[in-house]
Design an enzyme around this catalytic site. Structure first.
Site, mmCIF file in Angstrom:
data_model
loop_
_atom_site.group_PDB
_atom_site.id
_atom_site.type_symbol
_atom_site.label_atom_id
_atom_site.label_comp_id
_atom_site.label_asym_id
_atom_site.label_seq_id
_atom_site.Cartn_x
_atom_site.Cartn_y
_atom_site.Cartn_z
ATOM 1 C CB CYS A 1 2.675 10.112 1.207
ATOM 2 S SG CYS A 1 0.962 10.894 1.405
ATOM 3 C CG HIS B 1 3.694 4.594 9.386
ATOM 4 N ND1 HIS B 1 3.153 3.259 8.511
ATOM 5 C CD2 HIS B 1 4.001 5.665 8.264
ATOM 6 C CE1 HIS B 1 3.231 3.866 6.982
ATOM 7 N NE2 HIS B 1 2.904 5.013 7.279
ATOM 8 N NE ARG C 1 -0.874 2.376 2.982
ATOM 9 C CZ ARG C 1 -0.382 3.498 3.162
ATOM 10 N NH1 ARG C 1 -0.802 4.793 2.861
ATOM 11 N NH2 ARG C 1 0.057 3.782 4.632
ATOM 12 C CG ASN D 1 6.878 3.149 4.662
ATOM 13 O OD1 ASN D 1 6.502 3.719 3.630
ATOM 14 N ND2 ASN D 1 5.966 3.499 5.901
HETATM 15 P P1 HMG Z 1 -13.328 14.977 -1.895
HETATM 16 O O1 HMG Z 1 -13.045 15.188 -3.570
HETATM 17 O O2 HMG Z 1 -13.202 15.498 -1.099
HETATM 18 O O3 HMG Z 1 -14.775 13.370 -2.620
HETATM 19 O O4 HMG Z 1 -11.972 13.550 -1.861
HETATM 20 P P2 HMG Z 1 -16.006 13.606 -1.517
HETATM 21 O O5 HMG Z 1 -16.704 13.090 -0.690
HETATM 22 O O6 HMG Z 1 -16.542 15.455 -2.629
HETATM 23 O O7 HMG Z 1 -17.022 13.004 -3.510
HETATM 24 C C1 HMG Z 1 -16.154 13.014 -4.655
HETATM 25 C C2 HMG Z 1 -16.601 11.902 -5.639
HETATM 26 O O8 HMG Z 1 -15.619 11.142 -5.466
HETATM 27 C C3 HMG Z 1 -18.210 11.570 -4.939
HETATM 28 O O9 HMG Z 1 -17.818 10.735 -7.076
HETATM 29 C C4 HMG Z 1 -17.118 10.102 -5.175
HETATM 30 O O10 HMG Z 1 -18.471 9.232 -4.521
HETATM 31 C C5 HMG Z 1 -16.174 9.535 -5.272
HETATM 32 P P3 HMG Z 1 -19.361 11.335 -7.750
HETATM 33 O O11 HMG Z 1 -20.708 12.025 -6.911
HETATM 34 O O12 HMG Z 1 -18.517 12.889 -8.128
HETATM 35 O O13 HMG Z 1 -19.205 10.616 -9.135
HETATM 36 N N1 HMG Z 1 -15.684 9.080 -4.197
HETATM 37 C C6 HMG Z 1 -15.291 8.605 -4.333
HETATM 38 N N2 HMG Z 1 -15.032 7.294 -4.976
HETATM 39 C C7 HMG Z 1 -14.334 6.070 -5.092
HETATM 40 N N3 HMG Z 1 -13.748 5.527 -3.601
HETATM 41 C C8 HMG Z 1 -14.364 7.138 -2.941
HETATM 42 C C9 HMG Z 1 -14.848 7.848 -2.655
HETATM 43 N N4 HMG Z 1 -14.679 8.768 -1.921
HETATM 44 C C10 HMG Z 1 -15.304 9.231 -2.722
HETATM 45 N N5 HMG Z 1 -13.181 6.028 -1.172
HETATM 46 C C11 HMG Z 1 -11.352 11.501 -0.292
HETATM 47 C C12 HMG Z 1 -11.757 13.320 -0.322
HETATM 48 C C13 HMG Z 1 -11.383 11.402 0.568
HETATM 49 C C14 HMG Z 1 -12.087 11.052 -1.221
HETATM 50 C C15 HMG Z 1 -10.144 12.286 -1.231
HETATM 51 O O14 HMG Z 1 -9.380 13.219 -0.759
HETATM 52 C C16 HMG Z 1 -9.330 10.580 -0.817
HETATM 53 O O15 HMG Z 1 -9.362 9.651 -2.299
HETATM 54 N N6 HMG Z 1 -7.839 11.205 -0.947
HETATM 55 C C17 HMG Z 1 -7.134 9.936 -0.837
HETATM 56 C C18 HMG Z 1 -5.269 10.517 -0.673
HETATM 57 C C19 HMG Z 1 -4.513 9.319 -0.267
HETATM 58 O O16 HMG Z 1 -4.764 7.975 -0.156
HETATM 59 N N7 HMG Z 1 -3.045 9.527 0.739
HETATM 60 C C20 HMG Z 1 -2.524 8.525 0.404
HETATM 61 C C21 HMG Z 1 -3.272 7.654 1.764
HETATM 62 S S1 HMG Z 1 -2.741 8.784 3.504
HETATM 63 C C22 HMG Z 1 -0.988 7.790 4.047
HETATM 64 O O17 HMG Z 1 -0.037 7.954 2.919
HETATM 65 C C23 HMG Z 1 -0.153 8.325 4.929
HETATM 66 C C24 HMG Z 1 0.463 7.224 5.965
HETATM 67 O O18 HMG Z 1 1.205 6.628 5.428
HETATM 68 C C25 HMG Z 1 0.667 7.762 6.951
HETATM 69 C C26 HMG Z 1 1.712 8.534 7.171
HETATM 70 O O19 HMG Z 1 3.003 8.207 6.208
HETATM 71 O O20 HMG Z 1 1.732 9.604 7.863
HETATM 72 C C27 HMG Z 1 -1.201 6.520 6.763
HETATM 73 MG MG MG Z 2 3.195 6.705 5.527
#
Ligand code: HMG
Ligand code: MG
Length: 315
Positions: A254, A221, A29, A263
């Protein structure tokens, strides 16, 4: 001290450390989410299967996020059935109800929400303020718990943030408390851009203790941008933390955090823990072979020092 075996460290335990550590493997992931070229779904499934064969028991498989936000993981629906039945936990990231629906439809038994300690990263990663993101997670956690699904709460930017600089400890403690109050079973303290140093880790863990947050729900993490991830892990072990996140071969980063690199490499972690006499259940030789194989798939060498030292093939 025990006699060295070929390919394994000498064992010299240190007092006051845990006997066993659970590694939460994030290579499939966190490791892959930032890859530019699309990694074939079958390669991802094979990666997960090989990690399980190497003895990892918690393997974060993918994310059910918006595919436009993380195109590399847009194949989450196709990946799950390809992995097949494995006797390991396969947690997945879900940011919202839509993500949880998708994960539950595929039978996921462990999910993770991912909060931020800083406003800048909450905005960049989730298009929300910190509190709006917490409000988005609340129903997700409640529904997951109602289905008896285990929930991890990630907290990013626990130490430093590329936009805001040093992150005040009380700010981190507040969001940790909020994630636990909404029902998360465990927390993972993220050093998203790898700027923590061991004293800072101890300071945060002491503050969480003082806030009566139990150590046994905490994982760490660490991203390894400045080579501090192992030292930071040691500081966390000294505080009794027994869950450590790591990524096979040191893959990772990220897409929404400037300067996030890979990581802590799982192999480097296993080498240190083995040297300390701490059990992880991981077969280092199989893990190194897996990371060497993955490096071939990605077309570049693993940054892990242990993988490089133990790989039989030239990478
Ligand atoms: P948004 O644009 O605000 O979404 O994004 P929304 O809620 O306004 O929805 C817009 C459209 O997206 C809608 O579709 C939803 O249905 C669709 P429409 O009605 O316009 O056709 N939608 C989705 N479709 C599929 N799956 C979903 C989903 N959600 C909404 N789950 C959102 C908000 C949270 C979705 C977006 O910001 C996002 O996906 N962010 C993810 C970012 C990410 O994955 N980052 C990396 C992971 S975090 C990380 O790596 C850190 C970590 O490792 C720890 C560390 O290192 O600190 C964990
Ligand atoms: Mg991370």
């Amino acid at each position: 001290m025990s006699t060295p075996e070929l390919g394994l460290p000498m064992v010299a335990p240190a007092p006051g450390l845990p006997d066993r550590v659970r590694i939460h493997e994030v290579g499939a992931r966190d490791g892959l989410q930032n890859e530019k070229g699309t990694v074939p779904t079958e390669v991802k499934a094979e990666f997960v299967r090989r990690l399980a064969d190497a003895g990892l028991t918690t393997i974060e498989a993918t994310s059910f996020v918006h595919p436009k936000w993380v195109p590399q993981l847009a194949d989450a629906e196709q990946l799950f059935p390809l992995i097949g039945d494995l006797p390991v936990a396969l947690p997945v990231l879900v940011p919202n109800d839509r993500g949880l629906d998708r994960a539950l439809a595929l039978g996921a038994r462990r999910v993770a929400v991912f909060a931020s300690a800083t406003e800048s990263f909450a905005e960049a990663n989730l298009n929300r303020t910190v509190d709006e993101a917490l409000a988005m997670f609340e129903p997700v956690v409640a529904r997951a718990k109602a289905s008896d699904v285990h929930v991890r709460g990630y907290l990013s930017m626990c130490f430093g943030d590329p936009w805001e600089g040093a992150v005040p400890v009380p700010q981190v403690v507040r969001v940790c408390g909020a994630l636990l109050d909404m029902g998360c079973d465990e927390l993972s303290l993220g050093d998203t851009i790898g700027v923590a140093t061991p004293g800072h880790v101890s300071e945060l863990l002491r503050a969480l203790n003082e806030a009566r947050i139990p150590t046994d729900v905490l994982g760490v993490h660490f991203h390894d941008t400045y080579g501090q991830a192992l030292a930071n892990t040691y500081a966390a072990l000294e505080h009794g933390v027994t869950t450590v996140d790591a990524s096979a071969g040191g893959l990772g980063g990220c897409p929404y955090a400037k300067s996030a690199t890979g990581n802590l490499a799982t192999e480097d972690l296993v080498w240190m823990l083995r040297g300390l006499g701490i059990d992880t259940g991981v077969h280092l030789d199989r893990l190194v072979a897996t990371s060497a194989w993955m490096a071939e798939q990605l077309g570049r060498p693993s940054p892990s020092r242990t993988v490089r030292a133990l790989s039989h093939k030239e990478q």
